[in-house]
Write a protein that holds these residues in place. Sequence first.
Motif, short mmCIF file in Angstrom:
data_model
loop_
_atom_site.label_atom_id
_atom_site.label_comp_id
_atom_site.label_asym_id
_atom_site.label_seq_id
_atom_site.Cartn_x
_atom_site.Cartn_y
_atom_site.Cartn_z
N UNK B 6 0.89 -1.08 0.13
CA UNK B 6 -0.08 0.02 0.17
C UNK B 6 0.94 1.44 -0.02
N UNK B 7 2.26 1.24 0.63
CA UNK B 7 2.86 2.42 0.86
C UNK B 7 3.43 2.61 -0.68
N UNK B 10 1.27 4.05 -2.89
CA UNK B 10 0.92 5.77 -2.70
C UNK B 10 1.97 6.58 -3.15
N UNK B 13 1.69 6.67 -6.94
CA UNK B 13 0.79 7.69 -7.26
C UNK B 13 1.29 8.94 -7.19
N UNK B 14 2.07 9.28 -6.02
CA UNK B 14 2.54 10.67 -5.90
C UNK B 14 3.82 10.91 -6.87
N UNK B 17 2.16 11.79 -9.90
CA UNK B 17 1.32 12.96 -10.10
C UNK B 17 2.01 14.03 -10.09
N UNK B 203 10.78 14.96 3.10
CA UNK B 203 9.48 15.69 2.56
C UNK B 203 8.56 15.47 3.82
N UNK B 204 8.43 14.12 3.92
CA UNK B 204 7.38 13.57 5.09
C UNK B 204 7.64 14.15 6.04
N UNK B 209 3.53 14.81 7.53
CA UNK B 209 2.93 13.57 7.52
C UNK B 209 3.56 12.40 8.08
#
Lengths: 307, 372
Positions: B6-7, B10, B13-14, B17, B203-204, B209
């Motif tokens: 799942x990570x 994600x 996806x980032x 994007x 960045x996290x 986040x």
Amino acid sequence: MQTPIVVQEVHKNFGEVKALRDISFTVNEGELFGLIGPDGAGKSTLFRILTTLLLADKGKATVNGLDVVKDYKAIRKIVGYMPGRFSLYQDLTVQENLDFFATIFNTTVKENYGLIEEIYVQIAPFKDRPAGKLSGGMKQKLALCCALVHKPTVLFLDEPTTGVDPVSRKEFWEMLQRLRQKGIAILVSTPYMDEAILCGRVALIQNGALLKIDTPQQITREFSKPLWAVKAKQMYRLIQDLRSFEDTDSCYAFGEYLHLTLKHGEADVDKLRAYLQPKGHEQFDMVPITAGIEDCFMELMKSEKQQ
Amino acid sequence: MRTIRFILQKEFLQIFRNKSMLRIILVIPIVQLLVLSNAANYEIKNLAIDVVDHDHSAWSQRLVNKLTASGYFKIYRHSFDRKAAFEDLELDKADIVLMIPPHFERDLVRENEATLQLLVNAINGSKAGLANGYANSIIRDFNQGIRTEWLAMDKHSGPAVIDVTYSNWFNVRLDYKVFMVPGILVALVTMIAAFLSGMNIVKEKEIGTIEQLNVTPIRKHHFILGKLIPFWIVALFELAFGLLIGKLVFSLPIGGSLWLIFLFAAVYLWVMLGMGLLISTFTETQQQAMFIAWFFVIIFLLMSGLFTPVENMPQWAQTLTWFNPIAYFVKVIRMVLLKGSDWGNIQSYLLIMLAYALVMNGVAILNYRKTS
């Protein structure tokens, strides 16, 4: 059922700074517990200790009977946490954020839809919008959704309404009331004193120490001094004059009125009127009022400072 | 495993994007390969030469002709004005000045000996070295030529001359592009792995986040693997993409097995990803991470043998390259592509890389635990 949150004599120092001093309280099942205090009072530090992100120097804390140090892994599965800063992925859409947080808790949005439905329908029209492009209120609703998506038994909300408009704030608190009714224990912090009245019980925190823990009603009932609301055309001059009056106990601005207490109560009223007479305040008005929660907090904080 | 999946989902996806990220991934390899490979060329042609000829004889003329005929030199000024030549040197218009003294021919014929002077503009050391080398070998050749001519008209009865012939192995036409492209590919995947991975983790932290992620069942190793694997995949994709461009545009020879290159790259990238992870553990912002990664990568790159041969470095610097992961990959990719080296030739390097990857990631993970 274990007590959702138990905090016993927790201390935390950052170098010289005493961030938390001897903090103890409990939050019961289905209780909305407010932590009220100004910025830098130690609210976030306490949240970070309870959410297993930070270790306390001294003392013990349990969440649902689980120790925050030993059982941190188990705690992380059952709590929902909304940090003070918006901490979702701004480049992912509303739906993607929700799905991501659902999946890492090994669940799906569908599975716990009942719990988040009411909030979700409000953000659903924007579900394909990146989270970073939402308004402040919408961001907080999304963050609450993400914190709830795994059906937590305890919810930690660190200043959820900071930077949110009054209407959204009101809606947000209504949501919290309904979540509370579903049996979720909620610990919420806020710098806004007017929100205290919406909590079941509140703890006032200042400089890392708890000043008082009680229901908001009890706290207002304990306010012993007579209180007046004072108003005049030139408010700034009035506040200066009142504060320089020798028998003034406290004088704070509350909206369009000044809230005033006097050292000897009623006995000082005539003396005050005589003092103000030559100053020639136009449209002067002075009426006795009953204290609100904010007056109580101001009083508590003042007496704490004097110690 | 599920969590990592799942990570990863994600992360990709980032990555996809982020428009600038896509540009970095697709445009940079093309630009780097096309521009750098064409620009980074050690072969120096068309060196500007000033000839100050005080002799003006048939022999001096012959020498000058021989210089220009070599293709390495182009006459900028042909005069007997010494001053003008010095000025050209000062103004950087001439790279080299050849002084032919008066009576050059006479001395050569009578005394059997004559002197020439070469003045080389040595601002660019390697250019000066090459210019000097080229000129010297041409003059030596000239010298030998005339001696053979005088002593015996017949070549075979003349003095013994050692004639050295040579052939370039593994890069027959001494094509610098073929030599540069593999090295630039290394620089490319290194940057992806070392910069982007570290920056992505920081960045996290920067946007907060990580605070939210830490209060989830995600474990540290889930998080680290979930963060590093995407850039490992992207870097391997970049390598494939770069090799394809190399093949299509520069007809890059592929002497050995591509599998070997990807195997080595797969291990090597973990060293660089580990470095990015390590940097991310002691930085708070993306800028900090970027600058620190840049500091190490630029040193590793310049000392890797990518641009200047490791053998040219002083001994201490050569010793340092044993600890330079980039140097190993540059060496191995050139060995495999140009020379066709096989498993036996590179396995020791692969083992060293594996050790580095373990050490780097081990230190990074230990440090990661400590700081959070």
